[in-house]
Structure formats: structure tokens, C-alpha cells
Design an enzyme around this catalytic site. Structure first.
Site, PDB file in Angstrom:
ATOM      1  N   HIS A 125     -31.541  24.891  11.196  1.00  0.00           N
ATOM      2  CA  HIS A 125     -32.552  24.649  12.242  1.00  0.00           C
ATOM      3  C   HIS A 125     -32.084  23.554  13.187  1.00  0.00           C
ATOM      4  O   HIS A 125     -32.205  23.674  14.408  1.00  0.00           O
ATOM      5  CB  HIS A 125     -33.882  24.198  11.609  1.00  0.00           C
ATOM      6  CG  HIS A 125     -34.611  25.272  10.881  1.00  0.00           C
ATOM      7  ND1 HIS A 125     -34.796  26.538  11.388  1.00  0.00           N
ATOM      8  CD2 HIS A 125     -35.212  25.261   9.668  1.00  0.00           C
ATOM      9  CE1 HIS A 125     -35.479  27.270  10.525  1.00  0.00           C
ATOM     10  NE2 HIS A 125     -35.749  26.509   9.467  1.00  0.00           N
ATOM     11  N   HIS A 179     -30.049  25.004   4.824  1.00  0.00           N
ATOM     12  CA  HIS A 179     -31.035  25.756   5.628  1.00  0.00           C
ATOM     13  C   HIS A 179     -31.576  24.894   6.759  1.00  0.00           C
ATOM     14  O   HIS A 179     -31.570  25.281   7.931  1.00  0.00           O
ATOM     15  CB  HIS A 179     -32.181  26.207   4.717  1.00  0.00           C
ATOM     16  CG  HIS A 179     -33.323  26.865   5.428  1.00  0.00           C
ATOM     17  ND1 HIS A 179     -33.506  28.225   5.473  1.00  0.00           N
ATOM     18  CD2 HIS A 179     -34.366  26.337   6.132  1.00  0.00           C
ATOM     19  CE1 HIS A 179     -34.596  28.508   6.174  1.00  0.00           C
ATOM     20  NE2 HIS A 179     -35.138  27.377   6.587  1.00  0.00           N
ATOM     21  N   GLU A 180     -32.029  23.689   6.414  1.00  0.00           N
ATOM     22  CA  GLU A 180     -32.641  22.825   7.445  1.00  0.00           C
ATOM     23  C   GLU A 180     -31.635  22.463   8.526  1.00  0.00           C
ATOM     24  O   GLU A 180     -31.966  22.392   9.707  1.00  0.00           O
ATOM     25  CB  GLU A 180     -33.200  21.551   6.796  1.00  0.00           C
ATOM     26  CG  GLU A 180     -34.346  21.787   5.818  1.00  0.00           C
ATOM     27  CD  GLU A 180     -35.456  22.684   6.374  1.00  0.00           C
ATOM     28  OE1 GLU A 180     -36.054  23.444   5.596  1.00  0.00           O
ATOM     29  OE2 GLU A 180     -35.696  22.635   7.599  1.00  0.00           O
ATOM     30  N   HIS A 216     -35.776  31.174  11.822  1.00  0.00           N
ATOM     31  CA  HIS A 216     -35.746  31.910  10.551  1.00  0.00           C
ATOM     32  C   HIS A 216     -35.217  33.326  10.740  1.00  0.00           C
ATOM     33  O   HIS A 216     -35.439  33.961  11.743  1.00  0.00           O
ATOM     34  CB  HIS A 216     -37.142  31.938   9.936  1.00  0.00           C
ATOM     35  CG  HIS A 216     -37.484  30.641   9.277  1.00  0.00           C
ATOM     36  ND1 HIS A 216     -38.746  30.107   9.256  1.00  0.00           N
ATOM     37  CD2 HIS A 216     -36.697  29.740   8.647  1.00  0.00           C
ATOM     38  CE1 HIS A 216     -38.736  28.955   8.614  1.00  0.00           C
ATOM     39  NE2 HIS A 216     -37.505  28.702   8.233  1.00  0.00           N
TER      40      HIS A 216
END
Lengths: 593, 89
Positions: free
Chosen positions: A298, A294-295, A304
Site C-alpha cells: 500500500h 502487504h502494508e 487490494h
């Protein structure tokens, strides 16, 4: 999906990353592997590549820290915020930080990787039997040197397989001692220490000297957490001390006594009543792989998503058999194109609220929201008997380029034998290959032409040997075709497969109308006639099919042998459960040049 | 063994017990993740700005859009998550 304002993205595709420090919760090798797999989630669907470097400035600098850790965005102790990352760019941009007040695992409890011993670094198997007693944590029993060890199978007495557990007596992480173990006692600031300490530091990490005097030699390292290390409390990282006294009673295991929230805790000295030193006992923890994937999204430019099942959804939820959601794929390919597709493109000048995906060489199948079958209430009238269901067209047929070469594909959505020929499915297309007719690979054909109403992306398929019907699986839905007439989509819960299976990855036909369905690390035995899985399932794949990848992308029966595929390879297993060959799907099975 | 005496509840030293009320927790969450700004939170009717920010968060996170601080919304605010804001830079 969302990208950051201005569609921040990297202006090169060969990205570098560096792990600045490691959490004491996991062996650094486990963390490195998790980060590597997390980056592969994104490199599998884009032209991006990721290389780990061990010095200098990388594009993506990764660190663990707690509370205020140097960027002005403090973490908040156990739970709550797990991690954060910055969008692409120079300096801190692109970096990813993980809260080390969390318990980092692979999502299902502590991972105790052994060193030395005779198990080649295998993880501990809890519980294990040693000299007739059952152990659910590392032990120093049977040894005089006080080194904690464990068995790596269920019984040391039977298998004699063991390894040493993470402990400061075995090694340290980071520091300047090349992993040397602690020296106890050691002198620091004139004081003698006979255990790891956080003294002298503001980041809460436990450390020790690796010679008798830090004051003299300045040699030190960080202490790995033992399997009984506590989280939070006022002793983060210290091991439980068993037995310990609490309110005058003796405890030899973690307890929830004294609490109203049921959380398990222990004392980190032998007497809580006098010392008041304590912490929470390990729970399932958070998957460093999932949070990192997930990170890194980014770090690559994704913000998101509002799609609950998407990786870029802000809340954490553990999934056993992770698959990147189409929303994530669309987002990242909007920024960087697809794996074998065009180079990164400048996004459209004025991104709308919902950026329009950049057209790639073939029109992306539009993932449709298939009509979800209403969940049947327990005891409802609906049974698993085949109900006549008018098929809803779930995907508009995609024009298929018949000249599309199967040998260009990196992998396949599903592989199975139908009417004596191997079928290879990918994104609404399929190819056939017959070992009987030396006609090589036939296709590409359109799935929608042969099996109207199927989604473009399927997960698995098999043909029932007796009735010749063909079952298809996508997500938690399945379809049953007899020729071109179809029953479905229906939910796999109707087959008796629980929520733990987010998708079916493959199937093995057995005799007598039975088929094994695989999902994650488990499998179910389906009785095709009654269309229900047999009692006593799921079972762990590893228990029977030992030695094959447990996260296989495809599982199929071919020429009476079981095939498990992962990446470019397949593992072939005989009906006696021996792996007798590992080879290339492309060159051995498809016989590409 | 069945508890012979009522279970004693102990206050553990160093335990992070959140002293925030539900409303304070919500205001902090909405501010932190970009659903409202300091200015919006201060001006106008508190209830209206809170309800507007809650609706925005419920929409973004796929929750039922009630504009109320209901159980589902509070649970979502307490769930483990990424620290990157959901809205804005």
C-alpha cells in the site's frame, strides 16, 4: 491488482523508512529484520531501494499502536484489523501502522530471541530438558538472580547452550535509558511500583523507571513482553502467574476452563477468584513479515487485489514459504517497472479498471490459469500410476533472445543437472553449462522448444538417474518428460505431498530411485518408480542439512555434492552433510567473468 | 480428568464480547471497507442495497456471489485483515 485512484506512486526510487517504536512482542532486532525482508519483497522486482533511517522524517514512517493511535482510523483490539497503511505522498502518506493488540510473531507462535548466554542470540528451543525436566517456557530455575533463561537446543543437559529471555529485568526498549533494565521498586507520582505499569499512559504500553525514582530522574523504558505475556483480557502484556487459583482450583498452565470458545487463558496474579486479572495465552500470532510486506505494498501505491493467493489480498493467511504472486509483481511493475528495467514511468493517462501493464523490454509471459487437476477424492479410482494425460499447452512459447546472457540474471527459477550438464532456468529460458566440455555457458534456449507445454516460470526440476525422465515442478503441479512427450500437469498431491507445500524449491537425487523434494523448511523422499513419497515424511530440513539456508531458492545435486542457493550465494554440502563451501552462483558455478 | 461437574462458564472482565448482530456486523463491515456508503445504506430498500453491497464484496473477495449474508460471507467478515478499504479512496 489495483492501484489507488490517480495511480499514486513515489516520484523517486531511493525510499527511506523509519521505525518509530517497537511492539513488545518481539525483540526489536527480529522486527527490523522482518521489515527489511518485507521491503526486499518489493525491491527484488522493481528499481526501488529502501534505506532505514533512525531520525528525522522518512518517506515511510512505521509505528505500532492500538485503538485510536493518532490518525483517526482506530484499531479494534485483538484480531479483526491487523494493520493499515497510506498510499504514497507527503506527511502521513506512505506510513504504515500495526495494531499492537495483536500478538506479533513470524506466524507460527512466539519468537523468543535470547540475549547474552552462549548461544549468540539464538531463539529458545521449546520444549527443552534441564536437569532431567522438560520446560516449555523460560524459567528462572537454577538461578538466584531471578533472570528467566532457556536452552537454545532440545537439551541443556546435553548441549549446555542457553541464553536469557526477554524480560524487563534484562533490558527495556525505547524510552530514554538506552535499553537499561528496570529498577524495582521505583517511585512514580509518589507511588512505589515493583512491576511494569501502564499507569500514566493512554496507549496501554507497559513501562518502568530505570532508576529508583522516576519523579526525580525521569529515566524510563518500555518493558519487553515475557514469553508468558498475555494478550488482551484486562492485563495485556503482564506475564501469567503460575500456579493460579480459578474457581477454587489450582492451575499451573494455561487453561480453557470457564470459556466456551476453547481459547487458552491464564491469570496474571496468583488468584483469579479474588483479583479477576487475566489475559489470553500466546497463540500462533500474526506474521509481522507477511503483514508488513502487504502494508508496504500500500505504501508503494498498490490497493487490494481480488486474487486470493496474492499478497495484496485483504485477508491474512499464513504461508510458510512465501513467494510474491505474479498479480503482485504485475501491479508493482505497472507502477515502477522491473528491477533492471526502465525507470519509473508515468502510468497510462486514463487507467482502465484493469490497468494495462507497461511493456518492458521483453514481453512478460502471460501467467495462464493452468487447468487445475480435479482433486482426487480419498479412495478414488485414480492412482499415482502414470495416467496418459493429453498435455494442455499451458503457455504460448515466448520468443527467446538467444543472446540473452545468463550472467545478467540475479537468480534462477531452477537449477539442475540434465544429461551431464547443469541447466539454469529463468522465465521460459534456459542455459547449460558443462564442466566436461570447456565450452562455457550455452544458450539462451527456449524451454518451450525443448519441453513443450511447460509454464514459463517453473520452481524446480530434476532428471531421474535411472530412466532419464525429467520432472518439472511449478506451484503445486508437476510434469514428467520422456524426451518431448509429457505426462501432466498433475497435482503434487498425487505424489502424497500435502497442502503445506505451496511449491517445490529443489530436488536431490539419492540412490535406488529415490529423490528428496524440498519445500519451505521440510523435505519429502519420493520413490520415483511408484511416484509416491515414502512414509515418515516430511522431515525438517534443518535436522539433517544443518547450516544451509532453510529458504533456499534452488536445491540441486552436482558433482556428488548438495547445493543450496539463496540470493547470489550457494552453500555446498558433502554427502556427509558438512558444508564445505559457500560461494557465488554466478562466479563459481556459472564462471561468469 | 473427565469433568466431574458441568464446566462453569465465566464472564471475564474487560473481555471484548461483540454484541453486534450478524446484520449489524455486516453493515459495519460493508461501510468500513467501501462496499456501500452512508447514503446508499439509508436510501432505497434496505434489503436491496444490502444485497447489492454484499454481491460487490463477494465478487471482490472471490467468494460465491449470492447477495446473501451466508456463512462463508460472515466468516470472511470476521477474518483478520488489513484495515485499508477495498473500494474507493
Amino acid at each position: 491488482f489495483l492501484t489507488f485512484e490517480g495511480d499514486l506512486k513515489w516520484d523517486h526510487t531511493d525510499l527511506t523508512y523509519r521505525v518509530m517504536n517497537y511492539s513488545p512482542d518481539l525483540d526489536p532486532a527480529v522486527i527490523d529484520d522482518a521489515f527489511k525482508r518485507a521491503f526486499r519483497v518489493w525491491s527484488d522486482v522493481t528499481p526501488l531501494t529502501f534505506t532505514q533511517i533512525h531520525s528525522g522524517e522518512a518517506d515511510i514512517m512505521i509505528m505500532f499502536g492500538s485503538r485510536e493511535h493518532g490518525d483517526g482510523y482506530p484499531f479494534d483490539g485483538k484480531d479483526g484489523l491487523l494493520a493499515h497503511a497510506f498510499p504514497p505522498g507527503r506527511g502521513i502518506q506512505g506510513d504504515a501502522h500495526f495494531d499492537d493488540d495483536e500478538l506479533w510473531t513470524l506466524g507460527t507462535g512466539i519468537v523468543v530471541k535470547t540475549r547474552h548466554g552462549n548461544a549468540n542470540g539464538a531463539n529458545c528451543h521449546f520444549p527443552f530438558i534441564f536437569e532431567g525436566r522438560s520446560y516449555s517456557r523460560c524459567t528462572t530455575e537454577g538461578r538466584r538472580d531471578g533472570l528467566p533463561w532457556c536452552a537454545t537446543t532440545a537439551s541443556y543437559d546435553r548441549d549446555k547452550k542457553y541464553g536469557f529471555c526477554p524480560s524487563e529485568l534484562l533490558y527495556t526498549n525505547g524510552g530514554n535509558s538506552d535499553g537499561s533494565p528496570c529498577t524495582f521498586p521505583f517511585i512514580f507520582d509518589g507511588t512505589s511500583y515493583d512491576a511494569c505499569t501502564t499507569d500514566g499512559r493512554s496507549d496501554g504500553y507497559r513501562w518502568c523507571a530505570t532508576t529508583a525514582s522516576f519523579d526525580k530522574d525521569k529515566k524510563y523504558g518500555f518493558c519487553p513482553n515475557r514469553d508468558t505475556a498475555v494478550i488482551g483480557g484486562n492485563s495485556q502484556g503482564d506475564p501469567c502467574v503460575f500456579p493460579f487459583t480459578f474457581l477454587g482450583q489450582s492451575y499451573s498452565a494455561c487453561t480453557s476452563q470457564g470459556r466456551q470458545d476453547g481459547k487458552l487463558w491464564c491469570a496474571t496474579t496468583s488468584n483469579y477468584d479474588t483479583d479477576k486479572k487475566w489475559g489470553f495465552c500466546p497463540d500462533r500470532g500474526y506474521s509481522i513479515f507477511l503483514v508488513a510486506a502487504h502494508e508496504f505494498g500500500h505504501s508503494l501505491g498498490l490497493d487490494h487485489s481480488s486474487v486470493r493467493e496474492a499478497l495484496m489480498y485483504p485477508m491474512y493467511s499464513y504461508v510458510q514459504d512465501f513467494q510474491l504472486h505474479p498479480d503482485d509483481v504485475q501491479g508493482i511493475q505497472y507502477l515502477y517497472g522491473r528491477g533492471s528495467g526502465p525507470a519509473p514511468t508515468a502510468p497510462a493517462p486514463v487507467p482502465t479498471e484493469e490497468p494495462q501493464p507497461v511493456p518492458t523490454e521483453d514481453p512478460q509471459p502471460v501467467p495462464t490459469e493452468d487447468p487445475q487437476p480435479l482433486p482426487t477424492e480419498a479412495g478414488s479410482t485414480s492412482t499415482t500410476e502414470e495416467e496418459e494425460e493429453t498435455p494442455e499447452p499451458t503457455a504460448t512459447p515466448i520468443p527467446v533472445d538467444p543472446s540473452r546472457d545468463a550472467c545478467e540474471e540475479k537468480n534462477f527459477d531452477a537449477i539442475t543437472e540434465i544429461n551431464g550438464e547443469l541447466h539454469f532456468f529463468k522465465d521460459g529460458k534456459y542455459w547449460t553449462h558443462s564442466s566436461f566440455w570447456k565450452s562455457g555457458i550455452q544458450g539462451a534456449f527456449s524451454v518451450a522448444d525443448t519441453w513443450p507445454g511447460l509454464p514459463a516460470a517453473i520452481d524446480a526440476a530434476f532428471q531421474d538417474v535411472l530412466t532419464k525422465r525429467v520432472f518439472f515442478f511449478a506451484g503445486r503441479q508437476f510434469w514428467v518428460f520422456s524426451g518431448k512427450s509429457v505426462l501432466g500437469p498433475r497435482g503434487i498431491e498425487k505424489l502424497g505431498i500435502g497442502k503445506e507445500a505451496s511449491r517445490i524449491s529443489g530436488a536431490l537425487q539419492r540412490g535406488r530411485g529415490k529423490v528428496l523434494l524440498f519445500s519451505g523448511e521440510n523435505y519429502w523422499r519420493l520413490d520415483v518408480k511408484v511416484q509416491r513419497v515414502d512414509k515418515g515424511y516430511p522431515r525438517a530440513t534443518d535436522d539433517v542439512f544443518t547450516g544451509v539456508p532453510l529458504d533456499a531458492r534452488n536445491v540441486f545435486l552436482y558433482q556428488d555434492k548438495y547445493h543450496f542457493c539463496r540470493g547470489s550465494f550457494y552453500w555446498r554440502m558433502t554427502p556427509r552433510y558438512q558444508v564445505d563451501r559457500v560461494g557465488y552462483v554466478k562466479y563459481d558455478i556459472l564462471q561468469c567473468p | 480428568p473427565v469433568q466431574s461437574k458441568p464446566q462453569a462458564v465465566v464472564t471475564f472482565p474487560g473481555e471484548l464480547v461483540s454484541t453486534l448482530s450478524d446484520l449489524e456486523l455486516a453493515e459495519r463491515y460493508l461501510l468500513r471497507f467501501g462496499y456501500t456508503t452512508e447514503v446508499e445504506a439509508r436510501t432505497g430498500s434496505k434489503h436491496v442495497s444490502l444485497s447489492k453491497a454484499l454481491r460487490k464484496m463477494q465478487k471482490q473477495l472471490g467468494l460465491e456471489e449470492t447477495g446473501e449474508l451466508d456463512a462463508g460471507t460472515l466468516e470472511a467478515m470476521r477474518a483478520p485483515r488489513c484495515g485499508v478499504p477495498d473500494v474507493g479512496a
